[in-house]
Structure formats: C-alpha cells, structure tokens
Design an enzyme around this catalytic site. Sequence first.
Site, PDB file in Angstrom:
ATOM      1  N   LYS A  70       1.509  -6.839   5.751  1.00 15.30           N
ATOM      2  CA  LYS A  70       1.479  -8.040   4.902  1.00 15.30           C
ATOM      3  C   LYS A  70       2.761  -8.176   4.103  1.00 15.30           C
ATOM      4  O   LYS A  70       3.308  -7.177   3.605  1.00 15.30           O
ATOM      5  CB  LYS A  70       0.277  -7.993   3.940  1.00 15.30           C
ATOM      6  CG  LYS A  70      -1.051  -7.718   4.629  1.00 15.30           C
ATOM      7  CD  LYS A  70      -2.248  -7.800   3.709  1.00 15.30           C
ATOM      8  CE  LYS A  70      -3.483  -7.217   4.379  1.00 15.30           C
ATOM      9  NZ  LYS A  70      -3.656  -5.775   4.177  1.00 15.30           N
ATOM     10  N   TYR A  76       0.806  -1.223   0.000  1.00 15.08           N
ATOM     11  CA  TYR A  76       0.000   0.000   0.000  1.00 15.08           C
ATOM     12  C   TYR A  76       0.844   1.279   0.000  1.00 15.08           C
ATOM     13  O   TYR A  76       0.295   2.374  -0.176  1.00 15.08           O
ATOM     14  CB  TYR A  76      -0.962   0.030   1.206  1.00 15.08           C
ATOM     15  CG  TYR A  76      -1.899  -1.151   1.305  1.00 15.08           C
ATOM     16  CD1 TYR A  76      -2.002  -2.079   0.272  1.00 15.08           C
ATOM     17  CD2 TYR A  76      -2.684  -1.354   2.434  1.00 15.08           C
ATOM     18  CE1 TYR A  76      -2.844  -3.170   0.374  1.00 15.08           C
ATOM     19  CE2 TYR A  76      -3.536  -2.446   2.532  1.00 15.08           C
ATOM     20  CZ  TYR A  76      -3.610  -3.350   1.506  1.00 15.08           C
ATOM     21  OH  TYR A  76      -4.447  -4.438   1.604  1.00 15.08           O
ATOM     22  N   HIS A 105       0.508 -12.069   1.986  1.00 17.75           N
ATOM     23  CA  HIS A 105      -0.524 -11.287   1.286  1.00 17.75           C
ATOM     24  C   HIS A 105      -1.291 -12.121   0.250  1.00 17.75           C
ATOM     25  O   HIS A 105      -2.514 -12.029   0.138  1.00 17.75           O
ATOM     26  CB  HIS A 105       0.146 -10.070   0.623  1.00 17.75           C
ATOM     27  CG  HIS A 105      -0.780  -8.914   0.385  1.00 17.75           C
ATOM     28  ND1 HIS A 105      -0.354  -7.612   0.366  1.00 17.75           N
ATOM     29  CD2 HIS A 105      -2.109  -8.864   0.141  1.00 17.75           C
ATOM     30  CE1 HIS A 105      -1.399  -6.820   0.129  1.00 17.75           C
ATOM     31  NE2 HIS A 105      -2.467  -7.564  -0.023  1.00 17.75           N
TER      32      HIS A 105
HETATM   33  N1  LIG Z   1      -5.652  -8.688   1.613  1.00 20.48           N
HETATM   34  C1  LIG Z   1      -5.964  -8.165   0.447  1.00 20.48           C
HETATM   35  O1  LIG Z   1      -5.585  -8.671  -0.625  1.00 20.48           O
HETATM   36  C2  LIG Z   1      -6.817  -6.926   0.407  1.00 20.48           C
HETATM   37  C3  LIG Z   1      -7.444  -6.555  -0.786  1.00 20.48           C
HETATM   38  C4  LIG Z   1      -8.253  -5.415  -0.779  1.00 20.48           C
HETATM   39  C5  LIG Z   1      -8.410  -4.686   0.389  1.00 20.48           C
HETATM   40  N2  LIG Z   1      -7.773  -5.042   1.533  1.00 20.48           N
HETATM   41  C6  LIG Z   1      -7.881  -4.274   2.799  1.00 20.48           C
HETATM   42  O2  LIG Z   1      -9.274  -4.077   3.065  1.00 20.48           O
HETATM   43  C7  LIG Z   1      -9.539  -2.683   3.157  1.00 20.48           C
HETATM   44  C8  LIG Z   1     -10.973  -2.380   2.759  1.00 20.48           C
HETATM   45  O3  LIG Z   1     -11.294  -2.808   1.434  1.00 20.48           O
HETATM   46  P1  LIG Z   1     -11.466  -1.780   0.235  1.00 20.48           P
HETATM   47  O4  LIG Z   1     -10.314  -0.858   0.231  1.00 20.48           O
HETATM   48  O5  LIG Z   1     -11.726  -2.593  -0.980  1.00 20.48           O
HETATM   49  O6  LIG Z   1     -12.736  -0.890   0.575  1.00 20.48           O
HETATM   50  P2  LIG Z   1     -14.164  -1.104   1.296  1.00 20.48           P
HETATM   51  O7  LIG Z   1     -13.944  -1.244   2.775  1.00 20.48           O
HETATM   52  O8  LIG Z   1     -14.968  -2.112   0.587  1.00 20.48           O
HETATM   53  O9  LIG Z   1     -14.774   0.357   1.053  1.00 20.48           O
HETATM   54  C9  LIG Z   1     -15.179   0.759  -0.229  1.00 20.48           C
HETATM   55  C10 LIG Z   1     -15.599   2.192  -0.264  1.00 20.48           C
HETATM   56  O10 LIG Z   1     -16.698   2.411   0.592  1.00 20.48           O
HETATM   57  C11 LIG Z   1     -16.746   3.791   0.917  1.00 20.48           C
HETATM   58  N3  LIG Z   1     -17.358   3.897   2.259  1.00 20.48           N
HETATM   59  C12 LIG Z   1     -16.789   3.690   3.462  1.00 20.48           C
HETATM   60  N4  LIG Z   1     -17.677   3.875   4.455  1.00 20.48           N
HETATM   61  C13 LIG Z   1     -18.843   4.222   3.860  1.00 20.48           C
HETATM   62  C14 LIG Z   1     -20.119   4.552   4.353  1.00 20.48           C
HETATM   63  N5  LIG Z   1     -20.373   4.554   5.660  1.00 20.48           N
HETATM   64  N6  LIG Z   1     -21.084   4.855   3.460  1.00 20.48           N
HETATM   65  C15 LIG Z   1     -20.841   4.854   2.123  1.00 20.48           C
HETATM   66  N7  LIG Z   1     -19.636   4.549   1.600  1.00 20.48           N
HETATM   67  C16 LIG Z   1     -18.654   4.235   2.467  1.00 20.48           C
HETATM   68  C17 LIG Z   1     -15.321   4.281   0.927  1.00 20.48           C
HETATM   69  O11 LIG Z   1     -15.233   5.528   0.246  1.00 20.48           O
HETATM   70  P3  LIG Z   1     -14.715   6.877   1.023  1.00 20.48           P
HETATM   71  O12 LIG Z   1     -13.262   6.672   1.320  1.00 20.48           O
HETATM   72  O13 LIG Z   1     -14.983   7.952   0.042  1.00 20.48           O
HETATM   73  O14 LIG Z   1     -15.553   6.982   2.278  1.00 20.48           O
HETATM   74  C18 LIG Z   1     -14.537   3.168   0.215  1.00 20.48           C
HETATM   75  O15 LIG Z   1     -13.804   3.658  -0.880  1.00 20.48           O
HETATM   76  C19 LIG Z   1      -8.451  -2.047   2.262  1.00 20.48           C
HETATM   77  O16 LIG Z   1      -8.321  -0.666   2.450  1.00 20.48           O
HETATM   78  C20 LIG Z   1      -7.272  -2.861   2.711  1.00 20.48           C
HETATM   79  O17 LIG Z   1      -6.796  -2.420   3.983  1.00 20.48           O
HETATM   80  C21 LIG Z   1      -6.993  -6.176   1.559  1.00 20.48           C
END
Ligand SMILES: NC(=O)c1ccc[n+]([C@@H]2O[C@H](COP(=O)([O-])OP(=O)(O)OC[C@H]3O[C@@H](n4cnc5c(N)ncnc54)[C@H](OP(=O)(O)O)[C@@H]3O)[C@@H](O)[C@H]2O)c1
Length: 323
Positions: free
Chosen positions: A84, A55, A117
């Site tokens: 990770k 990241y 990861h």
């Molecule tokens: N291990 C892996 O391979 C892997 C892969 C992907 C992700 N991850 C981890 O998981 C985390 C979360 O997953 P993700 O990044 O895909 O995003 P997510 O948690 O699915 O969030 C998606 C979007 O939702 C919006 N959001 C958040 N709260 C909200 C609310 N209350 N109402 C409406 N919209 C809302 C956010 O936009 P705003 O920022 O504009 O609020 C965000 O861009 C990542 O940041 C990372 O740390 C790990």
Amino acid sequence: MDPTCQRVKLNDGNFMPVLGFGTYAPPEVPRNRAMEVVKLAIEAGFRHIDSAHLYNNEEQVGLAIRSKIADGSVKREDIFYTSKLWCTFLRPELVQSALESSLKKLQLDYVDLYLIHFPVALKPGEDLIPKDENGKVIFDTVDLCATWEAMEKCKDAGLAKSIGVSNFNRRQLEMILNKPGLRYKPVCNQVECHPYLNQSKLLDFCKSKDIVLVAYSALGTQRLELWMDLNSPVLLEDPVLCALAKKHKRSPALIALRYQLQRGVVVLAKSYNEQRIRENVQVFEFQLTSEDMKVLDGLNRNFRYIVLDFFAGHPDYPFSDEY
Ligand SMILES: NC(=O)c1ccc[n+]([C@@H]2O[C@H](COP(=O)([O-])OP(=O)(O)OC[C@H]3O[C@@H](n4cnc5c(N)ncnc54)[C@H](OP(=O)(O)O)[C@@H]3O)[C@@H](O)[C@H]2O)c1
C-alpha cells in the site's frame, strides 16, 4: 478443500485468493516474527499476503515469500502479494518511486496489488505522520485523481499487476470511477468490515461496480491502544457469534471469517500464532446456513474499531459515518 483454489476474478482479469493473511504487528513485536509467520501462513495454505509500507515489515515478508519459492513450496505466480502507498507519497510524482522502494525491500519484481492506503494526503518527507511544532498533523493538498493516474502508470509498467484503494467511501470511489479518461477501475476497496460494521451499503455499491470489498479487522482488530478505544466490545466474545460457533463446532473467529466469504467479501485474517494460523484456513471446511447469515447480519451496529485521530478534521476523513 484446498484453500489455494478459492479465488475471485477481479475487474482487470487477474485473480485474488479470497482468504488473505494480515501481517501488521505493532512495533514492539520483533520484526523477524513477520518472516516466521508468513512462512507458516504459506505452509498452512494462505496464498494472499497483505502488507504495506506503513507496517515496516516488507523486508521480512519478502524474505519469507522468497524462501518458500526457493524451497519449492510455491511459485511466485501462486502468491498474491498486496502493498500500500502511504499518505506521504500521494503526490503523483512520488507514487512509482514509493512502489519501487517497497519492491526493493521485498526483493520482488512486482506486487500483485498496490493500494492507495488512505484517501488523505500528508506532507511528503521522512516522517510517516508529519507534525508541526504544536503536534498538529500536516496535511498535503493532492488531487486523488492525479494519484490514481500515477497508480495506472505503475500497472502499465508491470510493477503492480492490479491497483486498488483502501479506506475509501462511496463518494471517494465515485470520484475515481467518474474521472475523465479513467483507464483502470480500482479492483478493490479494502476497509474495516466485521459483524459489528458489516458495510452492507458500501458492499452493495462495490458489487454494482465490480469492485471487490476486502475486509480488514474481520476478527475485531488486534485491540491496540494506538488505534482504538480499549473499552469497545470484544467481537470474538459476542454471545451470538459464540452460539453459532458452538452450533458449528468451530471457533467464533472461523464464523466471523466464513460470514465474509459467504457474502462475497474477500477476508484478511491476522495471526502471529501457529495454531491459529492453521485454524483459519479451515474457513473452507464448513458452511453457514442462510438463517445463520441473517443472524450475523443482525449483529451490525455500524461500530468502527479503528479510528485514527490524526486524520480528524480532514474533509476526506476516512472514518466518518458517510459510507
Ligand atoms: N487497509 C488498512 O487501513 C488496514 C487497517 C487494519 C488492518 N489491515 C490489514 O488487515 C489485517 C488484519 O486486521 P487486524 O490486524 O486488525 O487483525 P484481525 O484479522 O482482526 O485479527 C485480530 C486478532 O485476532 C486474533 N486471531 C486470529 N485468528 C484467531 C483465531 N482463530 N481465534 C482467535 N483469535 C484469533 C489474532 O491474534 P494472534 O496473532 O494472537 O492469533 C489477531 O491479533 C492487518 O494485519 C493488515 O494486514 C489493513
């Protein structure tokens, strides 16, 4: 309810807060924003922070954590920080130095959790995604069990309090669990999980082995072109999710987060918006009924948002239909 109290006991005796803050943002977002939002998240009540070498924000995330410790808001032991191991460091001899390099950027003595990861090794070197002259990704051949032994040594050395995996399917988890001489089981498997991909089989398997399933993209991802098809359905606009949101006078996002907690899944929520960061800790303020949970289970369509093409063709391709 105080969100800082909600923790799950891991199979190594440590505790993980059940709500985590996702820190990934695409490269065009200024790096300093990561510092600002992690501080806001800690102020809002998040105690579990999820990041990774990939990241490219560990310096800023570390600064934020240390500044909230320095101003007396939290102690180091109140924070659960996950990093990770990236795919170019899966050779056993590279594992500990990769973690040490994350710790140096973070300026922390240990991480609470270190994850493999992805179960796919890429050629070691400077490039995160090494490619040959034809643009083809260069894989590496590494025995994941040997990588795991190196992860165990990081735990012994106190550099990681707990160790786990991410994007592993059942077969890959079983390979680690059945490894002769296994000293520590993975405490968790962090995978994509939301109402359209509820991972119920993998969840049952993980529960049967006392492995916590951690849900990423629980809100339906950030919808970044780099990772997914932009024509895919928008989770937070799903009519069933929206109807439940209306019923509970909460947002669809909160319903999606609450769904995971009530099925025993630790859930990550990414937001770089102050209001939504504060909103997301309200996940502890209401409950879904068992009928609501059934309705949400019914949304499953085994639909995966994140598909990283560069892993295609690898026998351990993490995004196949194999669960
Ligand atoms: N291990 C892996 O391979 C892997 C892969 C992907 C992700 N991850 C981890 O998981 C985390 C979360 O997953 P993700 O990044 O895909 O995003 P997510 O948690 O699915 O969030 C998606 C979007 O939702 C919006 N959001 C958040 N709260 C909200 C609310 N209350 N109402 C409406 N919209 C809302 C956010 O936009 P705003 O920022 O504009 O609020 C965000 O861009 C990542 O940041 C990372 O740390 C790990």
